[in-house]
Design a protein around this motif. Structure first.
Motif, mmCIF file in Angstrom:
data_model
loop_
_atom_site.group_PDB
_atom_site.id
_atom_site.type_symbol
_atom_site.label_atom_id
_atom_site.label_comp_id
_atom_site.label_asym_id
_atom_site.label_seq_id
_atom_site.Cartn_x
_atom_site.Cartn_y
_atom_site.Cartn_z
ATOM 1 N N GLU A 129 0.782 -1.168 0.044
ATOM 2 C CA GLU A 129 -0.017 -0.067 0.060
ATOM 3 C C GLU A 129 0.845 1.266 0.123
ATOM 4 O OE1 GLU A 129 -2.705 0.019 3.296
ATOM 5 O OE2 GLU A 129 -2.896 -1.978 3.101
ATOM 6 N N ASP A 134 -3.953 0.548 -3.028
ATOM 7 C CA ASP A 134 -3.168 -0.817 -2.901
ATOM 8 C C ASP A 134 -2.549 -1.638 -4.498
ATOM 9 O OD1 ASP A 134 -5.271 -0.353 -0.652
ATOM 10 O OD2 ASP A 134 -4.716 -2.284 0.086
ATOM 11 N N SER A 153 -8.377 -3.464 -1.764
ATOM 12 C CA SER A 153 -7.770 -3.961 -0.500
ATOM 13 C C SER A 153 -8.201 -5.448 -0.564
ATOM 14 C CB SER A 153 -8.408 -3.175 0.633
ATOM 15 O OG SER A 153 -7.639 -3.846 1.699
ATOM 16 N N GLU A 168 -12.240 -9.164 -1.153
ATOM 17 C CA GLU A 168 -11.719 -7.769 -0.662
ATOM 18 C C GLU A 168 -11.689 -7.910 0.765
ATOM 19 O OE1 GLU A 168 -13.541 -4.109 -2.700
ATOM 20 O OE2 GLU A 168 -14.817 -5.628 -3.764
#
Length: 338
Positions: A129, A134, A153, A168
């Motif tokens: 990140e 990300d 993410s 996710e």
């Protein structure tokens, strides 16, 4: 690169590593690798435990921190090179180093295994990140180069049929996303196999894309158990994706045949038992941690769940594995000469 110092690695692997003319090196059963946690006190020692031989092997990389394994490599942070960025992956058997042409920030980064090649290791990969996005960073054989792409993410990801399937992290609706490997385009979203799939695993296999979860729990593997012997209570459910992309749905499997699945805190992957002498399939090997009594010491624990008998047993491990567990981490590691 300051050459690592290897100690007590299996003689057969050292001999094969020296025989560079060999084009088909022997396959190695996954080992457990143990390394220091965090970036505090510099500890350059890694320990590798072989389940098949029940032997421990160690090696050192001077002036380096370790951030975990990926496909036969370990992710290095070397302060003498850069104070803020990861620089490379290192193969501890061959000393081969993969240098990043990309800037990979140090603070939020994790090596992963994609499962592109189910027998021989791929190039390594990682999630990281920055302040805004990300990223998934991986070696792309088709381009012979590193690639990074902006992704949601991600909690778990598997590369199957040239597509990234991922769950996710933190999304209010549980769903499985699909991204094209080459273009990075988000193709679709799929329903998860169960309602609480946020904390589970996606694994690529020769028999399709699998989803694995700990039965009756909303956590990954129990990252902490009040009693290490509770590992024998862990049971798993396995699902397979069917009819993608026209009519995608998941079916629950009662057995996985010749497959062996391997799970740890970060990754899941599969191998075929028939590729290794002395092992049988239809099982799941996993690493978790808990308290060992009567001394109340923390330790990492290896378990093996048999889908046929629906029972779990502890796998023998050395006494050092996970002692002072809050200072060290453990994961699966596949030795490779690539």
């Amino acid at each position: 690169m300051r050459h690592p110092q290897l100690h007590l690695f299996p003689r057969c692997l050292q001999e094969v590593a020296a025989a560079t003319s060999l084009s088909d090196p022997p396959r190695q059963f996954p080992c457990v690798i143990d390394w220091p946690r965090g970036k505090g006190k510099l500890d350059d020692t890694l320990r590798v435990y072989s389940i098949s031989s029940r032997k421990t092997h160690t090696f050192q990389v001077p002036d380096a921190h370790f951030l975990g394994p990926s496909d036969g490599y370990v992710l290095l942070y070397e302060p003498y090179r850069s104070a803020k960025e990861c620089q490379s992956f290192l193969n501890p058997l061959t000393w081969k180093e993969w240098l990043f042409p990309l800037d990979v920030p140090l603070d939020i980064v994790g090596p992963i295994r994609l499962g592109r090649n189910l027998i021989q290791n791929d190039g390594p990969a990682l999630l990281y990140e920055d302040d805004e996005h990300d990223f998934l960073c991986f070696w792309q054989p088709e381009k012979n180069d590193w690639t990074d792409m902006i992704v949601p993410s991600i909690r778990t990801v598997a590369l199957y049929d040239h597509k990234f399937f991922f769950a996710e992290r933190g999304h209010q609706y549980q769903r499985i996303g699909v991204i094209d490997e080459i273009t990075g385009v988000l193709l679709s979203y799929l329903p998860p196999p169960t309602e609480y799939f946020y904390y589970k695993y996606l694994i690529a296999t020769d028999d399709g894309l699998l989803a694995v979860e700990l039965k009756g729990s909303t956590i990954i593997l129990p990252s902490f158990m009040t009693d290490a012997s509770d590992v024998t209570k862990c049971q798993f459910e396995v699902f397979r994706l069917e009819n993608y992309p026209q009519n995608s749905h998941w079916i629950k499997l009662s057995e996985i045949g010749d497959l062996m699945l391997f799970l740890d805190k970060q990754n899941g992957f599969s191998l075929k038992a028939s590729d290794f002498d002395g092992f049988k399939g239809n099982c799941i090997y996993f690493i978790t941690s808990g308290i060992k009594y009567p001394k109340r010491e923390y330790e990492h624990v290896i378990g093996r769940f048999d889908l046929e008998s629906n029972r779990t047993e502890m796998v023998p491990a050395p006494a050092w594995l996970g002692l002072r567990q809050w200072e060290r981490q453990a994961a699966w590691f596949i030795p490779t000469l690539n």
